[in-house]
Design an enzyme around this catalytic site. Structure first.
Site, PDB file in Angstrom:
ATOM      1  NE  ARG A  21      45.537  18.279  51.185  1.00 41.98           N
ATOM      2  CZ  ARG A  21      46.253  19.462  51.246  1.00 41.98           C
ATOM      3  NH1 ARG A  21      46.046  20.198  51.984  1.00 41.98           N
ATOM      4  NH2 ARG A  21      47.214  19.665  50.452  1.00 41.98           N
ATOM      5  CB  THR A  22      46.466  11.343  51.532  1.00 41.87           C
ATOM      6  OG1 THR A  22      45.422  12.456  50.955  1.00 41.87           O
ATOM      7  CG2 THR A  22      45.732   9.910  51.937  1.00 41.87           C
ATOM      8  CE  LYS A  60      70.366   3.276  44.942  1.00 39.04           C
ATOM      9  NZ  LYS A  60      70.481   2.568  46.213  1.00 39.04           N
ATOM     10  NE  ARG A 118      48.391  10.256  47.302  1.00 31.96           N
ATOM     11  CZ  ARG A 118      47.612  11.362  47.495  1.00 31.96           C
ATOM     12  NH1 ARG A 118      48.199  12.532  47.343  1.00 31.96           N
ATOM     13  NH2 ARG A 118      46.497  11.434  48.214  1.00 31.96           N
ATOM     14  CG  HIS A 152      42.433   9.101  46.970  1.00 29.17           C
ATOM     15  ND1 HIS A 152      42.620   8.514  48.109  1.00 29.17           N
ATOM     16  CD2 HIS A 152      42.746  10.430  47.110  1.00 29.17           C
ATOM     17  CE1 HIS A 152      43.256   9.400  48.985  1.00 29.17           C
ATOM     18  NE2 HIS A 152      43.393  10.424  48.580  1.00 29.17           N
TER      19      HIS A 152
HETATM   20  C1  NCD Z   1      43.065  14.574  46.403  1.00 28.96           C
HETATM   21  C2  NCD Z   1      43.937  13.432  45.701  1.00 28.96           C
HETATM   22  O1  NCD Z   1      45.126  13.453  46.024  1.00 28.96           O
HETATM   23  O2  NCD Z   1      43.521  13.039  44.610  1.00 28.96           O
HETATM   24  N1  NCD Z   1      43.482  14.856  47.531  1.00 28.96           N
HETATM   25  C3  NCD Z   1      43.661  14.272  48.628  1.00 28.96           C
HETATM   26  O3  NCD Z   1      43.633  13.053  48.654  1.00 28.96           O
HETATM   27  N2  NCD Z   1      43.931  15.157  49.785  1.00 28.96           N
HETATM   28  C4  NCD Z   1      42.253  15.431  45.509  1.00 28.96           C
HETATM   29  C5  NCD Z   1      43.309  16.617  44.914  1.00 28.96           C
HETATM   30  O4  NCD Z   1      44.407  16.475  44.845  1.00 28.96           O
HETATM   31  O5  NCD Z   1      42.865  17.245  44.117  1.00 28.96           O
END
Ligand code: NCD
Length: 299
Positions: free
Chosen positions: A48-49, A78, A99, A127
């Protein structure tokens, strides 16, 4: 050079600028980032992100280099530090979206970066871009943020989206937050202290029923399975809160249900057709907000 690492560092003027840019990208198509490269480095899985950021960059005319499996593929296995990885990426791209599974890792990367860095989630930490798109969704769907009554429900201990969104809400007036969670998954004291210090009134509770008809936003979250020490521990909480059509029908006119996704079992699919369901609109607002963020950082 500016980075987007923690929601509490994002100034109200910046939020305004980003939202205005997001509005403008909805109105007209333009490609201001032609020739620019975005690196997406995901040390924790996400579709998604990552897709949302990639789509945003491509829609602005930019290009993308991306790794979805950085934890295994990058030299971290490594023994390379995130700082060294970042120094390298600084030569390949104009902006980095990272991330990571560790709280603070993206901040450490940004400390050595020579390009803007965006935190796309650091473990149970923050986030901030999800929080911006959540806030933008509220503004677009409800017309304002001031005065809203928002219920956060679910795993408030491990959910980073609620942490970041709480920080952003500290910028608005007369906001009321109801924190609905099992006693073992309460939001951290740091968040409660922040809300209190920023004039956001809050209450903690274990059931949504007493307030379901009063709230403007029901922000449902997933029990964060990956943060639990064992499957057994997770199963204690799985399914504690499931929003049913009956719950949705009890909400007042205009009130919305949000969810950062992915959903497991915490919103019954019968709710999808409810006029209160706003969770399928969030991803569209998300691309606009991420377009705005990329354009803002790359000016
Ligand atoms: C969220 C996350 O990664 O923190 N999801 C996301 O960014 N699409 C929420 C989650 O994973 O529950």
């Amino acid at each position: 050079m500016e980075h987007i690492i923690e929601a509490k560092e994002i100034k109200p003027e910046t939020i305004k600028k980003i939202f205005a840019l997001a509005d403008s990208f909805e109105r007209r198509h333009s490609t201001p980032l032609k020739g620019k490269i975005m690196a997406a480095l995901f040390f924790e899985p996400s579709t998604r992100t990552r897709f949302s950021f990639e789509s945003a960059m491509l829609r602005l005319g930019g290009s993308v280099i991306s790794s979805d499996n950085a934890r295994e593929l990058m030299s971290t296995t490594k023994g390379e530090t995130i700082e060294d990885t970042m120094r390298m990426i600084s030569n390949y791209a104009d902006v980095a979206v990272i991330r990571h599974y560790e709280v603070g890792a993206v901040k450490r990367a940004s400390s050595v970066a020579t390009i803007p860095v965006i935190n796309a989630g650091d473990g149970p930490g923050e986030h901030p871009t999800q929080a911006l798109l959540d806030l933008y969704t509220m503004k677009r769907e409800l017309g304002k943020i001031d005065g809203l009554h928002i219920a956060f429900m679910g795993d408030l201990k491990n959910g980073r989206t609620v942490r970041s969104l709480s920080y952003l809400l500290g910028n608005y007036k007369d906001v009321k937050v109801s924190l609905v969670s099992p006693s073992g998954l309460k939001v951290g004291d740091d968040i409660k202290e922040y809300l209190a210090a920023h004039g956001v009134s809050y209450e903690e509770m274990e059931k949504i029923d007493p307030i379901i008809g009063a709230i403007d936003v029901l922000y449902q979250t997933r029990i964060q399975k990956e943060r639990f020490v064992s499957e057994e521990e997770y199963l204690k909480y799985k399914g504690v809160y499931v929003i049913s059509r009956k719950d949705a029908d009890a909400m007042k006119d205009g009130a919305i249900i949000m969810h950062p996704f992915p959903r497991v079992d915490e919103i019954d699919p019968d709710v999808d057709s409810s006029p209160h369901a706003a969770y399928f609109k969030q991803p569209r607002y998300g691309v606009l907000v991420r377009m705005a963020l990329l354009a803002y950082l790359l000016k």
